[in-house]
Design a protein around this motif. Structure first.
Motif, PDB file in Angstrom:
ATOM      1  N   THR A 138      48.118  50.538  38.855  1.00  0.00           N
ATOM      2  CA  THR A 138      46.376  49.750  40.350  1.00  0.00           C
ATOM      3  C   THR A 138      47.126  48.493  40.043  1.00  0.00           C
ATOM      4  OG1 THR A 138      45.358  51.366  38.621  1.00  0.00           O
ATOM      5  CG2 THR A 138      44.683  50.138  40.233  1.00  0.00           C
ATOM      6  N   ILE A 139      46.831  48.499  41.666  1.00  0.00           N
ATOM      7  CA  ILE A 139      47.047  47.071  41.997  1.00  0.00           C
ATOM      8  C   ILE A 139      45.683  47.137  43.158  1.00  0.00           C
ATOM      9  CG2 ILE A 139      48.483  47.690  43.853  1.00  0.00           C
ATOM     10  CD1 ILE A 139      49.773  43.814  42.993  1.00  0.00           C
ATOM     11  N   THR A 140      45.412  45.392  43.208  1.00  0.00           N
ATOM     12  CA  THR A 140      43.844  45.451  44.246  1.00  0.00           C
ATOM     13  C   THR A 140      43.967  44.441  45.554  1.00  0.00           C
ATOM     14  OG1 THR A 140      42.245  45.880  42.373  1.00  0.00           O
ATOM     15  CG2 THR A 140      41.557  44.739  44.513  1.00  0.00           C
ATOM     16  N   ILE A 141      44.311  44.837  46.160  1.00  0.00           N
ATOM     17  CA  ILE A 141      44.709  43.765  47.301  1.00  0.00           C
ATOM     18  C   ILE A 141      43.758  42.915  47.538  1.00  0.00           C
ATOM     19  CG2 ILE A 141      46.082  43.347  49.311  1.00  0.00           C
ATOM     20  CD1 ILE A 141      47.870  44.947  47.184  1.00  0.00           C
ATOM     21  N   ILE A 161      46.407  52.209  44.784  1.00  0.00           N
ATOM     22  CA  ILE A 161      46.505  50.366  46.323  1.00  0.00           C
ATOM     23  C   ILE A 161      44.639  50.779  45.956  1.00  0.00           C
ATOM     24  CG2 ILE A 161      46.487  49.528  48.266  1.00  0.00           C
ATOM     25  CD1 ILE A 161      49.637  51.030  47.741  1.00  0.00           C
ATOM     26  N   GLN A 162      43.779  50.000  45.948  1.00  0.00           N
ATOM     27  CA  GLN A 162      42.881  49.540  46.150  1.00  0.00           C
ATOM     28  C   GLN A 162      42.421  48.273  47.143  1.00  0.00           C
ATOM     29  OE1 GLN A 162      41.030  48.724  41.945  1.00  0.00           O
ATOM     30  NE2 GLN A 162      41.158  51.082  41.790  1.00  0.00           N
ATOM     31  N   GLY A 163      41.767  48.028  47.998  1.00  0.00           N
ATOM     32  CA  GLY A 163      41.312  47.116  49.201  1.00  0.00           C
ATOM     33  C   GLY A 163      40.395  47.519  49.853  1.00  0.00           C
ATOM     34  N   TYR A 164      40.588  46.508  50.881  1.00  0.00           N
ATOM     35  CA  TYR A 164      38.537  46.742  51.837  1.00  0.00           C
ATOM     36  C   TYR A 164      39.185  47.463  52.919  1.00  0.00           C
ATOM     37  CZ  TYR A 164      37.115  42.519  49.025  1.00  0.00           C
ATOM     38  OH  TYR A 164      36.601  41.990  48.071  1.00  0.00           O
TER      39      TYR A 164
END
Length: 176
Positions: A138-141, A161-164
């Motif tokens: 998991t990675i938050t951009i 992938i976590q993001g807006y």
């Protein structure tokens, strides 16, 4: 820092390449670690960096296979190509605020890397920055990232992938 009365601002290129050192404390006052300074130091397990450090050069810690963690100082503003690639035991790293680019191959083939909180100041993730990081799940951009190379996470299976919404992270995730 001084050695024999001479000011030391940088750890020179390839100065410890292939050495059997197991730990290093870079003294306060040092601002840069140059190209390949600790390249292939396969016994290196511990690195302490000073609060004065601003740059880490290409291949600086490449293939330091026993290095498990490293604390990057808040003063750091740049890390060059493949600086930590092949650090097989590296399992977590906190990238400080102020870093805007994760360049090509920065953490390439860091097999144990599972946690990488990214700074809000980040704008770019380069080619192969995290390729072959098999434990990264998991990675938050951050929202400020405007460009992610299509190969940034190549060969990282089952990555979330976590993001807006509407961000480069969403565009990247949808293209994979």
């Amino acid at each position: 820092s001084e050695i024999n009365g001479q000011a030391v601002w940088y750890i020179g290129s390839s100065i410890f390449e292939n050495s059997s050192i197991t730990s290093v404390t870079v003294p306060e006052g040092v601002e840069g670690i140059e190209h390949g300074a600790f390249y292939e130091c396969r016994s290196l397990t511990s690195v302490t960096l000073p609060s004065s450090l601003t740059s880490i050069g290409m291949y600086a810690f490449q293939n330091c296979v026993k290095l498990q963690s490293i604390s990057l100082p808040a003063s750091l503003t740049s890390m060059d190509y493949y600086a930590f690639s092949g650090c097989d035991a590296l399992n977590s790293v906190v990238i400080p605020e102020g870093i805007t680019k994760l360049v090509q191959g920065l953490f390439y083939s860091c097999d144990s890397l599972s946690q990488v909180p990214l700074p809000e100041t980040l704008t770019y993730i380069g080619s192969a920055a995290f390729s072959y990081c098999s434990q990264l799940k998991t990675i938050t951009i951050p929202q400020g990232v405007s460009s992610i190379s299509q190969y940034a996470f190549q060969y990282v299976e089952d990555l979330t992938i976590q993001g807006y919404s509407g961000s480069a992270a969403e565009t990247f995730a949808n293209s994979q």
